[in-house]
Design an enzyme around this catalytic site. Structure first.
Site, short mmCIF file in Angstrom:
data_model
loop_
_atom_site.label_atom_id
_atom_site.label_comp_id
_atom_site.label_asym_id
_atom_site.label_seq_id
_atom_site.Cartn_x
_atom_site.Cartn_y
_atom_site.Cartn_z
N SER A 237 -62.99 -21.94 99.92
CA SER A 237 -63.53 -22.32 98.61
C SER A 237 -64.93 -21.84 98.31
O SER A 237 -65.39 -21.95 97.18
CB SER A 237 -63.50 -23.85 98.46
OG SER A 237 -62.20 -24.27 98.16
N LYS B 61 -72.45 -27.70 93.17
CA LYS B 61 -71.04 -28.07 92.94
C LYS B 61 -70.93 -29.58 92.74
O LYS B 61 -71.62 -30.36 93.41
CB LYS B 61 -70.23 -27.64 94.18
CG LYS B 61 -68.72 -27.78 94.04
CD LYS B 61 -68.01 -27.28 95.31
CE LYS B 61 -66.51 -27.26 95.18
NZ LYS B 61 -65.85 -26.75 96.40
N SER C 35 -62.30 -23.27 95.37
CA SER C 35 -62.58 -24.32 94.42
C SER C 35 -64.00 -24.30 93.87
O SER C 35 -64.27 -24.92 92.85
CB SER C 35 -62.33 -25.68 95.07
OG SER C 35 -63.25 -25.90 96.13
#
Lengths: 485, 489
Positions: A175, A76, A151
């Site tokens: 997330s 990420k 997310s």
């Protein structure tokens, strides 16, 4: 040899160890997949040359004793990576190249893996659909109209589309778990403090926690083992002995007590989600676990509490993005104040601005007691609910999300309905507990759905064991057609 | 010692006004590294050379508390006779400024590390106790430099993140003199403890000054104004005088005093409004989630307490008892640790009373003249003790001692050697003196007769002659005795 990229991380590791595949060939296979999957918009930055160099280095001098020998991994874009651009999905960091490596990624590299690229995410990890990224929304490989969750949507999408053998995300309110649920993958949010926050772009410091996203529970165990550990650079890091989660993984759950919280049966929840929950209970019961009805009475306050605490911390954490030292700076602005205003107006997207405003408001003099202080008190009550329950049970089973993946654009104009997506995941962050989302089935449209296992603090091994047993008996298979390539 | 009466009032048309002052002193903690990072705290480095990723607030950077800074705060708290809090919390004070990289300062708001304490002042009108409200730890900001370029501001982050102790007094001070004594006492205590170097030129000690006025005898406080960031005692005193007079004038003209923050303009010697209460920042304090609450074990506090050095108040008592000094002398000699160390070294090897007199007289005058600290004194304590001993034993007279002292300052030589080589030793042999005196008396028969006839004033003349003949080395006491004896005969 069959397509290696649709294997599990553990299978791939075995193939590398037995020299059935070289790190270089493995890396090339992922690069090929990534290049043909641009439609999914999962990568913000790729580091192919660097990855191929590392793969070559590994093949020349392999060390098969490492946990992740010669494994390329995309992560990420919230993890700072040395000499590789780190954007946090934001325009305000569009040119930011850290001179340092986050502790978690450094741990992964120290275990033999290397960086394949940086994965798209909601801006500063604020979002549940990966639609708030400055770098465009990510598409769920499950369907070309679907969000991948957020997310860590780039992470879940890349993983499900075989663009990385495993990945890591961050989970502040769900997330990791919600995108895992939306893509039929496994996601674990560890106990707060198990993984160092050092070098991760902060959203809400008291809730943020990095964790693995994988195709299987066993993969999850090996990733967690690789990334976690005490870090003296993070004052909230837990100082404890390292666990061997993968070695200690067991599928015998006989006699374990599983709590079923009545408060997680919410209004308007699709029947399929309820049915899935029932299916989960039955599987665990058949495996010899004991189901116990429990009550977590303050659950209904979790979401409003979260949407006070998280924005409050974020409003302060994001104050450093001011255009003075790094990142985006507006060319407009006659003086310091105007430079700030323009930089932040142009640098942040709407959702980030909304949360900064909420956070600033709840901390303001005159509102602090009514909002922030009260939220902190409720947070203690939510934690106490769990503490009380865990005197009687080993783990809690709930749905991961109230629905399967929704359509792109479906909720962008309705922030509250978007926030409601985190209803089952936020209580865990507020209490600092570990929780696992594991794929459990599909809805009538064929979209994956996940179930969540919540454990006691530092009880990752136990929920991984339950997940491992569940996985073997659930029969879920992620059927994703590679429509994008 | 005669006690004066406190008399600092502002005289207005309509009466006398008392000035009420409270100070928020910012004292830089003496530590090798910053409060939450490993960067050096050394003064005077090139701009932005002592800045870590944490000090400059890069993404994902986290603060880690420096234990030494915590211990220094506890030591200071103990030195201020204050309550040490076993539980304290670091909060974020949020505001935007170019030299504040995080966009917030990490400080302590509701739960400071040190609670109430007190400081004792010796004023001419007696001793006075000043209450300490609290002491907390916080980060310093960087420095904005506006005068290096016409259109840009430069930022130096070397200071960013250095540990400060904010020491908040109660509004117990009543005059610029008391402020002077308070700052000096605080400084002295912290220098004794080694927790702050007290260097005001380098900004290690600065203060926000809260001033209000009220009619003499009033019970309630007036509206106060805060004068920000004053960095010398002299400026604090000037600012207070100006501000008190301004407030009295407003009151006398029937106007209201606005509670506001003001700046002291050192060039114009006036305070100016910086921001009013309405414009006051809303700092949105909240506990820093990157840091756990600071929990101090009682044992740590007890151990630190045991290891504290003797502090000025205690030392003063001891000096009065042990060295038979008066309160004034003791006060001066304990004011700085280095001075007290020097004195004790001298007193150990010489006469304690004479040593005190000479130190506070000639030695201090010389140091003052040369602008030197006692640690840089050209005369070592050992040499100074030898000088005092030479006076005490009668080896040299006080007058000769002054000459020896001058030579010591210039040469750094041992006084014995100077006395020896310059033949400055006092003539204390009664036989030699008698011989000398007889010679003088026989040369001045007329004056001897006059003396004997009653003109006793001539005694001084004979002493002068002896001194002249001996080159000033005749022992004055012996000379007097022998002269008296021979003149009688």
């Amino acid at each position: 040899m069959a397509d290696i990229t649709n294997q599990s991380l553990n299978e791939i590791i075995e193939n590398v160890k037995t020299k059935k595949v070289s790190s270089t060939d493995l890396t090339k296979a992922y690069i090929k997949n990534i290049e043909s999957a641009k439609k999914l918009n999962t990568f913000v930055t790729t580091t192919f040359d660097q990855a191929l160099d590392k793969a070559k280095q590994f093949d020349n001098k392999p060390n098969f004793d490492q946990l992740l020998p010669g494994i390329p991994l995309a992560v990420k874009d919230l993890f700072c990576t040395e000499n590789t651009k780190t954007t946090a999905g934001s325009n305000i960091l569009n040119n930011f190249i850290p001179s340092y490596e986050s502790t978690v990624t450094k741990n992964l590299w120290n275990n033999g893996s290397f960086l394949l690229g940086k994965l798209n995410c909601d801006e500063f990890a604020m979002g549940s659909s990966n639609e708030t990224s400055h770098y465009g929304n990510v598409i769920n490989p499950v369907g070309d109209q679907l969000v991948p969750g957020g997310s860590s949507g780039g992470s879940s999408s890349a993983l499900a589309a075989d663009l990385t053998p495993a990945t890591i995300g961050t989970d502040t309110g769900g997330s990791i778990r919600q995108p895992a649920s939306f893509t039929g993958t496994v996601g674990l949010k560890p106990t707060y403090g198990l993984c160092s926050r050092w070098g991760i772009v902060a959203f809400a410091s008291s809730l943020d926690q990095a964790g693995p996203m994988t195709k299987t529970i066993k993969d999850c165990a090996i990733m967690l083992e690789s990334m976690s550990g005490f870090d003296e650079k993070d004052s909230t890091s837990i100082n404890k002995k390292k666990e061997q989660y993968s070695k200690n993984l067991k599928d015998n759950i006989k006699g374990l007590k599983i709590g079923i919280p009545k408060e997680y049966r919410v209004d308007n929840m699709p029947k399929e989600v309820d049915e899935l929950w029932e299916k989960g209970k039955k599987i665990l019961k058949d495996l010899g676990a004991q189901l116990i009805d429990i009550s977590l009475p303050h659950t209904k306050y979790a979401l409003p509490t979260y949407y006070i605490v998280a924005p409050a911390e974020a409003s302060s954490n994001l104050a450093r993005y001011d255009g003075v030292r790094y990142g985006y700076r507006s060319k407009q602005g006659k003086d310091l104040i105007e430079m700030y205003e323009k930089t932040r107006s142009e640098g942040f997207g709407d959702e980030v601005k909304r949360r900064i405003l909420i956070g600033t408001y709840v901390l303001s003099s005159g509102y602090y007691d009514a909002y922030y202080l009260k939220a902190q008190k409720v947070r203690q009550l939510i934690k106490k609910d769990f503490d009380d329950s865990f005197t009687k049970i080993d783990a809690i089973l709930t749905p991961s999300t109230p629905s399967s993946a929704f359509k792109i654009g479906e909720k962008t104009n309705d922030p509250v309905s978007m926030y409601l997506n985190d209803i089952f995941t936020v209580p865990v962050n507020l209490a600092g507990l570990p929780a696992l989302s594991m794929p459990a089935g599909v809805d009538k449209q064929g979209y994956p759905l996940g179930l969540q296992l919540i454990g006691k603090a530092l009880d990752e091994q136990k929920i991984l064991n339950i997940g491992y047993a569940f996985e073997k008996n659930c029969g879920f298979k992620n059927e994703i057609k590679k429509w994008w390539s | 010692m005669s006690k004066e009466k406190f008399d600092y009032f502002i005289k207005g048309e309509k009466g006398k006004y008392e000035v009420v002052i409270g100070l928020e002193v910012h004292a830089q903690v003496l530590s090798k590294s910053k409060l939450f990072s490993g960067s050096s705290t050394k003064f005077g480095a090139d701009p932005n050379n002592q800045v870590s990723l944490i000090d400059s607030a890069f993404p994902g950077m986290l603060p880690v508390i420096n234990e030494e800074c915590v211990k220094q705060a506890v030591r200071t708290g103990l030195g201020l006779n204050a309550k040490i809090n076993n539980y304290s919390v670091f909060d974020r004070k949020n505001y935007f400024y170019a030299d504040l990289p995080q966009g917030y300062q990490i400080s302590q708001y509701k739960n400071p590390i040190v609670g109430e304490g007190k400081v004792l002042l010796d004023m001419p009108y007696g001793s006075k106790e000043i209450g300490i409200e609290r002491l907390h730890l916080e980060q310093d900001a960087g420095k904005s430099i506006h005068d290096m370029d016409p259109s840009n501001t430069y930022v130096d982050l070397n200071r960013s993140g250095i540990a400060l102790m904010e020491i908040v007094s109660k509004p117990d001070l009543r005059s610029p003199d008391e402020v002077n004594a308070y700052i000096k006492k605080l400084r002295s205590i912290m220098r004794y403890l080694g927790t702050c170097d007290g260097n005001m030129q380098e900004g290690s000690l600065r203060a926000d000054v809260n001033v209000s006025v009220r009619k003499e005898g009033d019970k309630n406080f007036g509206t106060r104004c805060e004068i920000k960031n004053v960095n010398s005692i002299k400026f604090m005193q000037m600012a207070i005088e100006y501000e008190a007079a301004r407030q009295v004038e407003l009151i006398e003209n029937g106007k209201e005093i606005d509670q506001e923050t003001r700046l002291f303009d050192t060039k114009k010697n006036e305070t100016r409004s910086m921001r009013s209460k309405e414009d006051a920042h809303d700092y949105r304090y909240f506990p820093d989630p990157d840091l756990l609450p600071l929990k101090l074990e009682q044992k740590l506090i007890d151990d630190l307490k045991k290891s504290l050095p003797e502090l000025p108040d205690k030392k003063k008592e001891r000096f009065i008892k042990e060295y038979e000094l008066n309160a004034y002398e003791a006060n001066v000699l304990v004011s700085e640790k280095e001075i007290s160390d020097y004195y004790e070294e001298v007193a150990k090897f010489s006469d304690k009373k004479l040593a005190a007199t000479w130190m506070m007289g000639d030695l201090f005058a010389m140091l003052n003249d040369k602008g030197l600290d006692i640690s840089k004194s050209p005369i070592s304590a050992k040499h100074f003790a030898e000088l005092i001993q030479s006076i005490k034993s009668g080896e040299i007279s006080g007058r000769i001692a002054k000459e020896v002292f001058e030579i010591m300052v210039e040469s750094g030589e041992n006084p014995k050697k100077i006395i020896e080589s310059k033949g400055m030793k006092q003539q204390s042999d009664p036989k030699e003196l008698e011989k000398m005196i007889n010679e003088i008396l026989s040369k001045n028969n007329d004056k001897v007769d006059q003396y004997k006839a009653g003109k006793e004033k001539l005694f001084g003349f004979f002493v002068g002659q002896v001194m002249k003949l001996s080159g000033g080395k005749a022992n004055p006491q012996l000379t007097n005795e022998i002269l008296k004896k021979l003149l009688k005969g």
